[in-house]
Write a protein that holds these residues in place. Structure first.
Motif, PDB file in Angstrom:
ATOM      1  N   ASP A 175      42.081   7.774  12.123  1.00 43.06           N
ATOM      2  CA  ASP A 175      42.175   8.974  12.955  1.00 43.06           C
ATOM      3  C   ASP A 175      42.945  10.117  12.300  1.00 43.06           C
ATOM      4  OD1 ASP A 175      40.554   8.262  15.017  1.00 43.06           O
ATOM      5  OD2 ASP A 175      42.139   7.849  16.450  1.00 43.06           O
ATOM      6  N   TYR A 176      43.852   9.805  11.355  1.00 40.68           N
ATOM      7  CA  TYR A 176      44.582  10.922  10.754  1.00 40.68           C
ATOM      8  C   TYR A 176      43.660  11.838   9.940  1.00 40.68           C
ATOM      9  CZ  TYR A 176      44.876   8.189   6.344  1.00 40.68           C
ATOM     10  OH  TYR A 176      44.600   7.474   5.197  1.00 40.68           O
ATOM     11  N   ARG A 193      41.225  13.240  11.132  1.00 44.39           N
ATOM     12  CA  ARG A 193      40.809  14.306  12.054  1.00 44.39           C
ATOM     13  C   ARG A 193      41.651  15.560  11.892  1.00 44.39           C
ATOM     14  NH1 ARG A 193      40.128  11.492  17.874  1.00 44.39           N
ATOM     15  NH2 ARG A 193      38.859  13.366  18.254  1.00 44.39           N
ATOM     16  N   PHE A 194      42.838  15.415  11.304  1.00 43.70           N
ATOM     17  CA  PHE A 194      43.678  16.589  11.072  1.00 43.70           C
ATOM     18  C   PHE A 194      43.132  17.466   9.946  1.00 43.70           C
ATOM     19  CE2 PHE A 194      46.666  13.905  13.395  1.00 43.70           C
ATOM     20  CZ  PHE A 194      47.180  14.831  14.298  1.00 43.70           C
ATOM     21  N   SER A 250      41.924  20.254  11.760  1.00 41.38           N
ATOM     22  CA  SER A 250      43.027  21.091  12.247  1.00 41.38           C
ATOM     23  C   SER A 250      43.565  21.984  11.141  1.00 41.38           C
ATOM     24  CB  SER A 250      44.146  20.202  12.798  1.00 41.38           C
ATOM     25  OG  SER A 250      43.674  19.345  13.825  1.00 41.38           O
ATOM     26  N   PRO A 299      36.780  16.625  15.216  1.00 43.47           N
ATOM     27  CA  PRO A 299      38.112  17.196  15.475  1.00 43.47           C
ATOM     28  C   PRO A 299      38.696  16.662  16.779  1.00 43.47           C
ATOM     29  CG  PRO A 299      36.486  18.914  14.962  1.00 43.47           C
ATOM     30  CD  PRO A 299      35.723  17.655  15.179  1.00 43.47           C
ATOM     31  N   PHE A 300      40.015  16.734  16.880  1.00 46.82           N
ATOM     32  CA  PHE A 300      40.672  16.439  18.153  1.00 46.82           C
ATOM     33  C   PHE A 300      40.323  17.522  19.159  1.00 46.82           C
ATOM     34  CE2 PHE A 300      43.702  14.302  15.226  1.00 46.82           C
ATOM     35  CZ  PHE A 300      43.711  13.039  15.807  1.00 46.82           C
ATOM     36  N   THR A 301      40.165  17.116  20.406  1.00 49.12           N
ATOM     37  CA  THR A 301      40.042  18.106  21.469  1.00 49.12           C
ATOM     38  C   THR A 301      41.440  18.551  21.890  1.00 49.12           C
ATOM     39  OG1 THR A 301      40.116  16.477  23.246  1.00 49.12           O
ATOM     40  CG2 THR A 301      37.951  16.957  22.271  1.00 49.12           C
ATOM     41  N   GLU A 344      43.046  15.852  23.889  1.00 46.09           N
ATOM     42  CA  GLU A 344      43.538  14.732  23.088  1.00 46.09           C
ATOM     43  C   GLU A 344      44.882  15.065  22.437  1.00 46.09           C
ATOM     44  OE1 GLU A 344      39.699  12.275  21.430  1.00 46.09           O
ATOM     45  OE2 GLU A 344      40.009  14.298  20.633  1.00 46.09           O
ATOM     46  N   LEU A 345      44.994  16.239  21.873  1.00 42.58           N
ATOM     47  CA  LEU A 345      46.254  16.640  21.245  1.00 42.58           C
ATOM     48  C   LEU A 345      47.383  16.707  22.269  1.00 42.58           C
ATOM     49  CD1 LEU A 345      44.972  19.427  18.821  1.00 42.58           C
ATOM     50  CD2 LEU A 345      45.809  17.159  18.189  1.00 42.58           C
ATOM     51  N   MET A 395      48.398  13.143  23.146  1.00 43.96           N
ATOM     52  CA  MET A 395      49.195  12.522  22.095  1.00 43.96           C
ATOM     53  C   MET A 395      50.636  13.003  22.141  1.00 43.96           C
ATOM     54  SD  MET A 395      46.262  12.900  19.167  1.00 43.96           S
ATOM     55  CE  MET A 395      47.370  12.750  17.778  1.00 43.96           C
TER      56      MET A 395
END
Length: 604
Positions: free
Chosen positions: A203-204, A206-207, A210, A570-572, A575-576, A579
């Motif tokens: 999952d990292y 996905r940054f 960002s 990407p994170f929505t 989601e961010l 977290m």
């Protein structure tokens, strides 16, 4: 380590760089019962079928088949040994899994346990559970038709090295299609096999989206790239599968050299897959592209570096130490993980010193100097459960680093992580120790640490109250060893699996591919640039020097015959936000437990 290591280097440059080695804790070995069993889960069915067939054959035929099977296993083992980067795949015994389930069942049955009052999806501190192991990045086949990556220094002259780079690139592109200037999907070389679906990236990854979001809508112009020149140590340009570097200034130690070596290994591992691109790279510690300076964020220079915080727009990239840090004798990540795994069984977690350990340079930042207040002070009867040591790198160098081997320094049950001047390369070594990490909160993140979850991969420590927080964490862990052990497994499992070199290279490939897709111009080779390949980086160093040795240890031997992992979306925003909320819940819970001495785990 700065002035006495290289007194001739510019002192001003050294002051701007955090000498991470003097900070580096001689750290831990990792728990790895079994490093080389990737693919074992695919063998039992074939073995059963073979046994059924054997029932209908003579004893002599059965013996011949067993000999053939043994030969194949030996070939498979030999194939694994040929690999430059071993896939470290930890396994756990059935007994441990059953024990973990029993503990979990007891926790569920205890209505007073604070573990059960919150959602486990966030962390162990918010629920507990048994680790779900990730499958290996790929399941290699001993019968794979591997393509060797050539390497030869020859006489190491500039002419021969340049010619070797040209020959290497030409040979690689024969096997792979030429990349387009700005491809969206990754190109697929002809030799790639498709018998295994690539796993989803951790999952990292996905940054990546960002980090590139400021330029997602407008794209990146040549002017934007060149506006970062004053902040950059070098410029990297890739054109038609060949890389070129233009150097602007010297950096501390060999950060730039080993970063470029890693890029050269990526190009060799995935020939023709790195698209045309043009970027600026900064090798210093502190992120400096501040979002507040660019109301229109698309106007910010897209500057690559090793870390960032929430107030900056720098693009994070794996740091040089994954390929080795010769100045402080830290081996490349992949062979170091193997060495740590071999050492781990010598001192099981329960037999280690029941304290928290840190060793490094206290002068780099105030948090580190202040950490020494947490040392045991028997004269005053103060016990904070911490054992903190200052590292004398001058003495270590004179002693040949005999007492600074990270693979042999896991003697304590808990490891403390405290940031350096910004981030610290020591985090991955601390995680790999198979001990719970007591992590002092820091705003700085590198490319992988954004994937760590408070309460699951580490125990959060408030820097403002570090001594009592460390004492409570150690006392609590010693009183709840099963839970502490699970947190240790989560952290070290992340280091071994999600941070294997396979994933490091895939992160680089996906980041560069996504970045290249945003360029609004066709990159061209700068006039003063020199070609980048493995020979160009390694061959100028002495054949028996530590720099060349570490490069050979981290050199890719074969072209990847498999697909990189699949980049997640990407994170929505939700989601961010979720977290961040869950992390704060963990920190609040730990703070309340510390304040109220909640050793039984009950809610305060």
């Amino acid at each position: 380590m700065k002035s006495f290591l290289f007194p001739e280097r510019e002192r001003q440059q050294q002051q701007r760089d955090e000498e991470e080695g003097a900070v580096l804790v001689p750290q831990p070995p990792l728990d790895a019962d079994d490093d080389n069993h990737a693919g074992d889960d695919e063998r039992p069915a074939a073995a059963v079928k073979q046994q059924l067939d054997d029932d209908h054959k003579t004893g002599e035929s059965r013996q011949q088949q067993q000999q053939q099977a043994s030969s194949k296993q030996q070939q498979a083992a030999a194939w694994w040994r040929r690999r430059a980067q071993m896939v470290v795949v930890p396994t756990r015994s059935v007994a441990l899994v059953i024990a973990g389930l029993v503990v979990l069942a007891l926790l569920v049955g205890s209505t007073g346990s604070w573990w059960m009052h919150l959602d486990y999806a966030s962390s162990f501190l918010l629920g507990g559970g048994v680790r779900r192991h990730r499958r290996p990045h790929h399941v290699p086949s001993p019968e794979a038709d591997l393509v060797p990556i050539p390497f030869s220094c020859g006489n190491a002259s500039s002419t021969s090295t340049s010619w070797t780079c040209h020959r290497r690139a030409s040979a690689a592109l024969v096997q792979s299609p030429s990349p387009s200037p700005s491809p969206s999907p990754l190109k697929q070389p002809r030799h790639v096999h498709h018998h295994h679906n690539p796993p989803r990236c951790p999952d990292y990854f996905r940054f990546i989206h960002s980090d590139l979001s400021p330029w997602r809508e407008t794209g990146i112009t040549r002017e934007a790239v060149e506006s970062g020149r004053g902040r950059a140590a070098f410029r990297l340009v890739v054109v038609d599968g060949r890389a070129y570097v233009e150097t602007y200034h010297r950096v501390f130690q060999t950060r730039d050299t080993f970063t470029q070596w890693g890029i050269a290994q990526l190009l060799a591992r995935y020939p023709g897959r790195v698209p045309d691109l043009d970027l600026m790279f900064n090798c210093e510690d502190m992120p400096e592209v501040r979002a507040a300076d660019f109301p229109a964020r698309s106007k910010a220079p897209p500057l690559f570096r090793y870390c960032k915080d929430d107030a900056t727009l720098d693009i994070v990239f794996p740091d040089w130490s994954f390929w080795g840090w010769p100045e402080v004798n830290i081996r490349p990540w992949a062979p170091l993980l193997e060495e740590m795994a071999a050492e781990m069984d010598r001192l099981p977690w329960a037999e280690r010193e029941p304290y928290a350990y840190w060793k490094g340079n206290p002068g780099v930042t105030g948090d580190r100097g202040d950490l020494f207040r947490c040392n045991n002070d028997s004269s005053r009867g103060v016990e904070w459960n911490a054992r903190v040591f200052a590292q004398d790198w001058g003495a270590a160098i004179r002693d040949g680093f005999r007492d600074s081997n990270l693979a042999k320094q896991c003697r304590y049950r808990y490891k403390i992580f405290v940031r350096g001047r910004s981030w610290s390369v020591s985090e991955k070594y601390i995680l790999a120790c198979d001990s719970p990490v007591l992590l002092l909160a820091t705003p700085f993140k590198d490319f992988f640490s954004r994937g760590l979850v408070a309460g699951r991969h580490y125990w959060p420590i408030d820097p403002a109250r570090k001594c009592p927080a460390i004492k409570f964490a150690v006392d609590w862990g010693n009183a709840h060893q099963a839970q502490a052990r699970r947190m240790a497994e989560e952290g070290s499992g992340f280091a071994r699996e999600d941070l294997s070199m396979d994933y490091v290279y895939d992160y680089m490939l996906h980041l560069l591919t996504e970045y290249a897709s945003l360029l609004r111009y066709k990159p061209t080779v700068p006039e003063k640039a020199v070609e980048l390949c493995a020979e160009a980086v390694a061959c100028p160093f002495p054949a028996h020097g530590r720099e060349r040795d570490f490069m050979m240890q981290s050199r890719e031997r074969y072209v990847a015959d498999y697909e990189p992992c699949t980049l997640p979306p990407p994170f929505t925003a939700d989601e961010l936000a979720g977290m961040a909320r869950r992390e704060q819940e963990v920190r609040t819970k730990v703070q309340k437990m510390t304040d109220h001495g909640g050793m039984d785990g009950a809610p305060p």
